[in-house]
Scaffold this active site. Structure first.
Site, PDB file in Angstrom:
ATOM      1  N   SER A  12       0.836  -1.222   0.087  1.00  0.00           N
ATOM      2  CA  SER A  12      -0.118  -0.227   0.190  1.00  0.00           C
ATOM      3  C   SER A  12       0.840   1.234  -0.025  1.00  0.00           C
ATOM      4  O   SER A  12       1.746   1.508   0.985  1.00  0.00           O
ATOM      5  CB  SER A  12      -0.739   0.072   1.259  1.00  0.00           C
ATOM      6  N   HIS A  37      -1.316  -1.619  -4.106  1.00  0.00           N
ATOM      7  CA  HIS A  37      -2.617  -0.923  -3.516  1.00  0.00           C
ATOM      8  C   HIS A  37      -2.555   0.338  -3.386  1.00  0.00           C
ATOM      9  O   HIS A  37      -1.669   0.952  -2.712  1.00  0.00           O
ATOM     10  CB  HIS A  37      -2.870  -1.847  -2.099  1.00  0.00           C
ATOM     11  N   ASP A  39      -4.770   3.554  -1.936  1.00  0.00           N
ATOM     12  CA  ASP A  39      -5.896   3.905  -1.029  1.00  0.00           C
ATOM     13  C   ASP A  39      -6.221   5.375  -1.385  1.00  0.00           C
ATOM     14  O   ASP A  39      -5.664   6.362  -1.395  1.00  0.00           O
ATOM     15  CB  ASP A  39      -5.268   3.734   0.295  1.00  0.00           C
ATOM     16  N   MET A  41      -8.683   8.010  -0.498  1.00  0.00           N
ATOM     17  CA  MET A  41      -9.552   8.653   0.357  1.00  0.00           C
ATOM     18  C   MET A  41     -10.221   9.943   0.323  1.00  0.00           C
ATOM     19  O   MET A  41      -9.399  10.984  -0.051  1.00  0.00           O
ATOM     20  CB  MET A  41      -8.978   8.564   1.724  1.00  0.00           C
ATOM     21  N   HIS A  70      -8.397   0.931  -3.877  1.00  0.00           N
ATOM     22  CA  HIS A  70      -9.301   0.682  -2.618  1.00  0.00           C
ATOM     23  C   HIS A  70     -10.076   2.306  -2.624  1.00  0.00           C
ATOM     24  O   HIS A  70      -9.411   3.129  -1.928  1.00  0.00           O
ATOM     25  CB  HIS A  70      -8.491   0.492  -1.529  1.00  0.00           C
ATOM     26  N   MET A  72     -11.941   4.431  -0.461  1.00  0.00           N
ATOM     27  CA  MET A  72     -12.615   4.713   0.612  1.00  0.00           C
ATOM     28  C   MET A  72     -13.203   6.244   0.422  1.00  0.00           C
ATOM     29  O   MET A  72     -12.825   7.273   1.090  1.00  0.00           O
ATOM     30  CB  MET A  72     -11.532   4.804   1.813  1.00  0.00           C
ATOM     31  N   MET A 141     -11.278  -5.692   5.914  1.00  0.00           N
ATOM     32  CA  MET A 141     -10.396  -4.597   6.671  1.00  0.00           C
ATOM     33  C   MET A 141     -10.078  -5.259   8.052  1.00  0.00           C
ATOM     34  O   MET A 141     -10.954  -5.567   8.668  1.00  0.00           O
ATOM     35  CB  MET A 141     -11.101  -3.255   6.713  1.00  0.00           C
ATOM     36  N   PHE A 147      -6.190   5.224   7.954  1.00  0.00           N
ATOM     37  CA  PHE A 147      -4.762   5.526   8.430  1.00  0.00           C
ATOM     38  C   PHE A 147      -4.006   4.183   8.276  1.00  0.00           C
ATOM     39  O   PHE A 147      -4.321   3.224   8.434  1.00  0.00           O
ATOM     40  CB  PHE A 147      -4.451   6.159   9.571  1.00  0.00           C
ATOM     41  N   GLY A 149      -0.567   2.153   9.400  1.00  0.00           N
ATOM     42  CA  GLY A 149       0.334   1.951  10.652  1.00  0.00           C
ATOM     43  C   GLY A 149      -0.406   1.717  11.859  1.00  0.00           C
ATOM     44  O   GLY A 149       0.003   1.637  13.179  1.00  0.00           O
ATOM     45  N   ASP A 179      -6.357  -6.226   4.536  1.00  0.00           N
ATOM     46  CA  ASP A 179      -5.893  -4.780   4.455  1.00  0.00           C
ATOM     47  C   ASP A 179      -6.059  -4.243   5.883  1.00  0.00           C
ATOM     48  O   ASP A 179      -6.967  -4.027   6.595  1.00  0.00           O
ATOM     49  CB  ASP A 179      -6.441  -3.905   3.495  1.00  0.00           C
TER      50      ASP A 179
HETATM   51  C1  DX5 Z   1      -6.158   1.861   5.632  1.00  0.00           C
HETATM   52  C2  DX5 Z   1      -5.570   1.619   4.252  1.00  0.00           C
HETATM   53  C3  DX5 Z   1      -4.628   0.450   4.132  1.00  0.00           C
HETATM   54  C4  DX5 Z   1      -3.402   0.901   4.818  1.00  0.00           C
HETATM   55  C5  DX5 Z   1      -2.597  -0.187   5.292  1.00  0.00           C
HETATM   56  O1  DX5 Z   1      -7.340   2.677   5.548  1.00  0.00           O
HETATM   57  O2  DX5 Z   1      -6.671   0.832   3.541  1.00  0.00           O
HETATM   58  O3  DX5 Z   1      -4.177  -0.025   2.985  1.00  0.00           O
HETATM   59  O4  DX5 Z   1      -2.442   1.627   4.069  1.00  0.00           O
HETATM   60  O5  DX5 Z   1      -1.215   0.048   5.941  1.00  0.00           O
HETATM   61  P1  DX5 Z   1      -0.922  -0.638   7.161  1.00  0.00           P
HETATM   62  O6  DX5 Z   1      -0.307  -1.886   6.459  1.00  0.00           O
HETATM   63  O7  DX5 Z   1       0.213   0.210   7.645  1.00  0.00           O
HETATM   64  O8  DX5 Z   1      -1.878  -0.866   8.207  1.00  0.00           O
HETATM   65 ZN    ZN Z   2      -6.346  -0.193   1.382  1.00  0.00          ZN
END
Ligand code: DX5
Ligand code: ZN
Length: 225
Positions: A12, A37, A39, A41, A70, A72, A141, A147, A149, A179
């Site tokens: 990601s 991947h 993200d 948002m 992805h 969101m 999820m 976020f 981390g 994820d």
């Molecule tokens: C969270 C994202 C994830 C995120 C994963 O909303 O959809 O893709 O970047 O990051 P880690 O692997 O650090 O949880």
């Molecule tokens: Zn994601």
């Protein structure tokens, strides 16, 4: 039954250094990543804002990896096919964000990409039961979206197992993606539970060597391949 699967690591880019994104992507390609991947948002469906169509467009010309967008975002049906046109080969939308999931999934497929539906941690597996017959993958999820981390929510393992059972009972070819919070300590358990597409952000890009981090995650899954 769980062997001989196509397990893929999907870095990601949310945790990447955007000032040298190209270098970071080349590193995960060398490491053996199977999917990229991205993200997306909108600051509305989730409390964060990231990247959108122009970034997917540039990345699709840069990388040989299929791009997994992805989404969101609220109202994903308005935008999903545009991500395919921008170059994404996989596009997923949240069940919680879309009252017209069938229509949106069909728009993604008609545009030429694989379509996925996404479940937030508190959304039950049954919410995708009807959709299973028309999607290519389900993204589970394992953190609340928004976020990178965050800490892996342990109950997700049982959820993945139940979803896999539901797919097997229907004899469908629907892949499970996971994820959030996946790292070297838990990747074997998520694969054992039935996940095949493994997203990892901070476990790759927060490390000094992203290439080595992908290799390490891949090596941890070889027993299943
Ligand atoms: C969270 C994202 C994830 C995120 C994963 O909303 O959809 O893709 O970047 O990051 P880690 O692997 O650090 O949880
Ligand atoms: Zn994601």
């Amino acid at each position: 039954m769980l062997n001989n699967r196509n397990i893929e690591i999907a870095p990601s880019i949310l945790s990447a250094n955007f000032a040298c994104l190209g270098d970071q992507i080349e590193a995960v390609e060398r490491g053996g990543a199977g999917i990229l991947h991205v993200d997306v948002m909108d600051g509305h469906f989730v409390p964060n804002i990231t990247v959108g169509l122009p970034v997917v467009k540039s990345l699709s010309k840069f990388t040989r990896l299929p791009i997994d967008a992805h989404l969101m975002i609220s109202d994903p049906g308005t935008y999903a096919a545009q991500f395919v046109e921008a170059g994404a080969q996989m596009v997923s939308v949240h069940v919680e964000a879309d009252a017209h999931l069938h229509r949106t999934v069909m728009s993604i497929k008609a545009a030429g990409a694989q379509a996925g539906v996404v479940l937030n941690p508190s959304t039950p597996v049954v919410a995708v039961e009807e959709a299973l017959q028309f999607v290519d993958y389900v993204l589970v999820m394992s953190v609340n979206p928004g976020f990178g981390g965050q800490k892996f929510i342990a109950q997700t393992l049982d959820k993945v197992k139940r979803l896999r059972q539901m797919i097997l009972e229907r004899q469908l070819h629907v892949r499970i993606e996971i994820d959030g919070g996946v790292d070297r300590s838990n990747i074997e358990s998520v694969v054992a539970a039935g996940a095949e597409i493994i997203v990892a952000g901070s476990a790759i890009f927060d490390k000094p060597d992203a290439e080595a981090a992908v290799k390490e995650l891949r090596n941890a899954t070889v027993q299943w391949v």
